[in-house]
Write a protein that holds these residues in place. Structure first.
Motif, PDB file in Angstrom:
ATOM      1  N   GLU A 126       0.822  -1.197   0.000  1.00  0.00           N
ATOM      2  CA  GLU A 126       0.000   0.000   0.000  1.00  0.00           C
ATOM      3  C   GLU A 126       0.864   1.258   0.000  1.00  0.00           C
ATOM      4  OE1 GLU A 126      -0.263  -2.296   2.493  1.00  0.00           O
ATOM      5  OE2 GLU A 126      -1.928  -3.454   1.635  1.00  0.00           O
TER       6      GLU A 126
ATOM      7  N   ASN B  94       6.345   1.210   0.591  1.00  0.00           N
ATOM      8  CA  ASN B  94       5.906   0.818  -0.740  1.00  0.00           C
ATOM      9  C   ASN B  94       7.068   0.808  -1.727  1.00  0.00           C
ATOM     10  OD1 ASN B  94       4.458   1.979  -3.597  1.00  0.00           O
ATOM     11  ND2 ASN B  94       3.589   0.173  -2.617  1.00  0.00           N
TER      12      ASN B  94
ATOM     13  N   TYR C 273       8.726  -2.421  -1.374  1.00  0.00           N
ATOM     14  CA  TYR C 273       7.879  -3.454  -1.961  1.00  0.00           C
ATOM     15  C   TYR C 273       8.022  -3.489  -3.483  1.00  0.00           C
ATOM     16  CZ  TYR C 273       3.627  -5.734  -3.618  1.00  0.00           C
ATOM     17  OH  TYR C 273       2.751  -6.560  -4.281  1.00  0.00           O
TER      18      TYR C 273
END
Length: 557
Positions: free
Chosen positions: A158, A165, A168
């Motif tokens: 998210e 993020n 990620y």
């Protein structure tokens, strides 16, 4: 028993301070011209430019030319769907892992234009060496150094321009890089800002990229590297370079903002020139380390005219891909594989181990002759659900003597009335006399049209109850399948886990998120582009659905 050939060379990690590579870095330029493409916007436009043409020019283009690189670039408005507009960190999912990534990378690897934009020309080699771009540099704009969150935040799907993020995103795109050992991917970190309340976050994130990103992912190839442009531009004593036979990544604590301003957040000529001097020898070291183990020929990428709705990359190569667990080698037979087909009586299919074409002693040989309006499937069903959540998809070696045929690669979850069926439609390659490796990510499998939620992407790799190779339409020929692998789990692992009847395969804790959840706020259908570092954006992306074939209830032969 066979083992897949796994590339085991470890990518050296560049850490703060002075640290030697396992072998002294070779900073000599490539012996032959090498094609390179740079994904960038304004900052790197200035960096590449000839100083005569641009007062901020860093002459990087000339330095790369002098080191035998044939340099092309993208810019605002470039490429399919104007994907060149989208270079924020979350957009890298669109480029390398999104619904249209195969289209974008195909265009990127073929690009041979300089795309100067308004930033000034740079010289390059007189002759294009031909072939695809083998080196890909990519950089986000300086607003990406204003990351929200905390320096120690863990990866999370998210958010937009947050530390979590950003981690990620880079973890996700690394999965694609691992399928392309024939390319060298160089991350160029986003430049610093003149002023930012989140400068410490930028420092922490870029340190993570340089020092921890590859190590935390157990990345086993030499085809990914990081150049910390952010660090180089934050102070005169802050460096990322090769010096005295060592990699130096060092900085003065607290210097986290742009030291070389040009009146705004773009770096000055002094900063760009410093970055040129530090990047080029380091790039040579990255190149020489990578080329020592890289495939000598580019991998072939199939971009179907009507791709599966996800559009994920499908590859062919005659070399096993890195990582993964070997599920079936067929050396001891084809245990549990069974034939199903239509009830016309005219359709025939045999599915059995054969030795006429095999990577070892045996492969799975499928001879089919499907009648008009018929179908046939060779399936392996499991008594106990298989947990394949540790992988990101399936791969297998393929040979074919079936011109014009399309096969379905099927995945099942659940049993009885709860069974869910998913497929990938694979056109058999026209040239399939040699072994090629087919790669299909989980998101490439979609729900069949006669079941509920038709077209939904497969998202249950921890509940696999069967796999199959199907022939959904009229045709005949022979296929050979070998070395069925769970792709991308435990890089460097070569343990074989044969699927015996009724035996569950335990692959450890999950290492990949469901593909449906990876896009979230960074959907490639919207390409959010930072308003400070952007050009006009193009239309939303259209997803092209692949036609589905209807099956009848199977009858066991």
């Amino acid at each position: 028993m066979k083992r897949p050939l796994i590339l085991l060379a470890l990518l050296a990690l560049l850490t703060s301070g002075m640290r030697a590579l396992p072998q002294q870095p070779d900073t000599n330029p490539p012996e032959q011209p090498v094609r390179l493409v740079f994904i960038h916007h304004s900052t790197c436009g200035n960096w590449l430019a000839d100083p005569i043409e641009n007062p901020l020019g860093g002459d990087l283009g000339r330095a790369l030319m002098d080191n035998n690189y044939y340099v092309s670039a993208t810019n605002y408005g470039w490429g399919p769907d104007s994907i060149g507009d989208a270079t924020d960190i979350p957009n890298w999912l669109d480029w390398f892992r999104g619904p249209r990534s195969a289209v974008y990378t195909d265009a990127l690897y073929k690009e041979n234009g300089q795309n100067f934009g308004d930033y000034g020309i740079w010289p390059r080699l007189n002759n294009d060496p031909g072939g695809e771009n083998r080196i890909i540099l990519f950089k986000s704009c300086f607003p990406n150094s204003d990351l929200l969150g905390k320096p120690t935040d863990p990866p999370a799907p998210e958010g937009w321009l947050t530390v979590s993020n950003a981690k990620y995103v880079y973890n996700e795109i690394l999965k694609y890089f691992g399928t392309r050992p024939d390319k060298l991917f160089v991350v160029v970190t986003a430049p610093p800002l003149i002023s930012s309340a989140n400068a410490a976050n930028a420092r922490a994130f870029n340190d993570w990229l340089v020092n921890d990103w590859l190590r935390e992912n157990d990345y086993a190839l030499n085809n990914v590297a990081v150049f910390d442009l952010y660090n180089v531009l934050t102070g005169p004593n802050n460096h990322h370079r090769v010096v005295n036979g060592q990699i130096e990544h060092t900085y003065v604590g607290g210097q986290n903002l742009l030291y070389y301003p040009s009146g705004d957040d773009h770096a000055s000529k002094e900063g760009n020139t410093k970055a040129t001097a530090e990047l080029v020898p380091l790039l040579n070291a990255f190149y020489n380390r990578w080329i020592a183990t890289a495939p000598k020929e580019p991998l072939k990428v199939i971009v179907p005219d009507a791709p599966v709705a996800t559009g994920e990359t499908l590859m062919e190569t005659d070399r096993p891909l890195p990582g993964g667990v070997l599920l079936e080698s067929f050396e001891t037979g084809a245990h549990g594989w069974e034939v199903f087909h239509d009830e016309s009586g005219a359709t025939k299919l045999t599915c059995a181990p054969g030795s006429t074409r095999a990577r070892g002693m045996q492969s799975l040989q499928l001879e089919f002759n499907v009648a008009q309006d018929g179908w046939a499937t060779c399936a392996r069903m499991f008594n106990t659900p298989q947990d394949w959540n540790a992988g990101i998809g399936l791969s297998f070696a393929l040979q074919a003597a079936a011109p014009g045929a399309t096969i379905h690669v099927d995945i099942y979850s659940g049993t009885g009335d709860q069974r869910e069926s998913y497929f990938y439609a694979l056109p058999v390659p026209a040239e399939a006399d040699d072994w090629t490796m087919v790669v299909i990510p989980w998101s490439g499998f979609h729900r069949v049209d006669w079941e509920e939620n038709a077209g939904a992407a497969f998202a249950k790799p921890d509940q696999v109850t069967g796999i199959a190779f199907g022939f959904p339409s009229q045709g005949s020929g022979t296929l050979w399948v070998d070395d069925l692998m769970l792709l991308g789990s435990a890089p460097g692992t070569d343990a074989e886990m044969p699927l015996m009847p009724g035996e569950a395969v335990e692959l450890g804790e999950a290492q990949a998120q469901d593909e449906d959840d990876t896009q979230g706020d960074v959907s490639s259908q919207n390409h959010a582009v930072n308003p400070i570092c952007r050009g006009p954006f193009a239309l939303p992306l259209a997803l092209v659905a692949w036609g589905l074939w209807r099956k009848k209830h199977p009858r066991r032969e």
